[in-house]
Design an enzyme around this catalytic site. Structure first.
Site, PDB file in Angstrom:
ATOM      1  CG  ASP A   7    -105.443 -49.540  -2.568  1.00 14.81           C
ATOM      2  OD1 ASP A   7    -105.926 -48.400  -2.491  1.00 14.81           O
ATOM      3  OD2 ASP A   7    -104.662 -49.902  -3.464  1.00 14.81           O
ATOM      4  CG  ASP A   9    -106.912 -47.014  -8.253  1.00 13.05           C
ATOM      5  OD1 ASP A   9    -107.047 -46.711  -9.442  1.00 13.05           O
ATOM      6  OD2 ASP A   9    -107.743 -46.696  -7.375  1.00 13.05           O
ATOM      7  CG  ASP A 169    -101.057 -51.093  -4.594  1.00 14.46           C
ATOM      8  OD1 ASP A 169    -100.650 -50.727  -5.711  1.00 14.46           O
ATOM      9  OD2 ASP A 169    -101.869 -50.425  -3.935  1.00 14.46           O
TER      10      ASP A 169
END
Length: 220
Positions: A7, A9, A169
């Site tokens: 991922d 961001d 996250d």
């Protein structure tokens, strides 16, 4: 060897400061001032533009979903203009990527940020060429948590979708990995790090220094 998909961001980079600034530019344009705080609202920033607009508008009266839709493109335009003012890569991220590559793993990115913006950001940060793939929110007709989004990132990187893992996250990343039937590695150093344990990923990652050895164990 396997493929490690990241991922963007909140995983590879802390982009929250520039995202918050873009949302606040929208609110200021409406005469509302800065409705979001860069520190307090960082976790919301990493859930995307609409989440930031929704949170900001919830703090004032008279605004609803139609205002979120109306300001979304304005937010994207503001973000594109100042996409890397505050954004930084997390410590050790690129070093870990290079170790993985030297160990024979393929690497790529699956992000729910629009592909064009992700490409601009990674290029300005000087790291775009380190990744074999970049699949954004608008690359396909689906995005995370649809597993096809992850699989496309693996295929573009030259890997086998049956031999991959996802580093992320959020619950979206965890659910993507679950839907794909692969392992998830969730980082604990982002704005929502304290929430990651409750998602029961295969691995909780406290620092990128540990990622190469973690990946080796997962694929052993």
């Amino acid at each position: 060897m396997g493929t490690v998909i990241f991922d963007l961001d909140g995983t590879l980079a802390d982009t929250s400061g520039d995202l918050i600034a873009a949302a606040n530019a929208c609110f200021r344009g409406l005469g509302l001032g800065d409705l979001l705080d860069p520190a307090r609202d960082a976790g919301t920033a990493l859930r995307g533009g609409r989440a930031m607009l929704k949170l900001g508008f919830s703090r004032v009266d008279g605004y609803g979903d139609e205002d979120i839709d109306g300001q979304y493109q304005t937010l994207l335009d503001a973000y594109a203009q100042d996409i890397d003012t505050h954004t930084v890569m997390y410590p050790g991220a690129m070093e870990a990527v290079e170790v993985l590559k030297s160990n024979g793993f393929k690497v790529g990115i699956a992000t729910n940020k629009p592909e064009g913006l992700a490409h601009i950001l990674l290029t300005r940060l000087g790291v775009r060429d380190a990744f074999g793939s970049l699949v954004g929110a608008d690359t396909l007709t689906v995005k995370k948590p649809d597993p096809e989004h992850l699989f496309e990132a693996v295929l573009q990187a030259g890997g086998d979708p049956a031999m991959c893992c996802l580093v992320g996250d959020t619950a979206t990343d965890r659910n993507t990995a679950l839907a794909a039937g692969v392992a998830s590695i969730l980082v604990t150093f982002g704005p929502s790090g304290e929430d990651m344990a409750a998602l029961n990923p295969e691995v909780l990652l406290d620092h990128f220094d540990d990622l190469p050895s973690v990946v080796e164990r997962l694929f052993r």
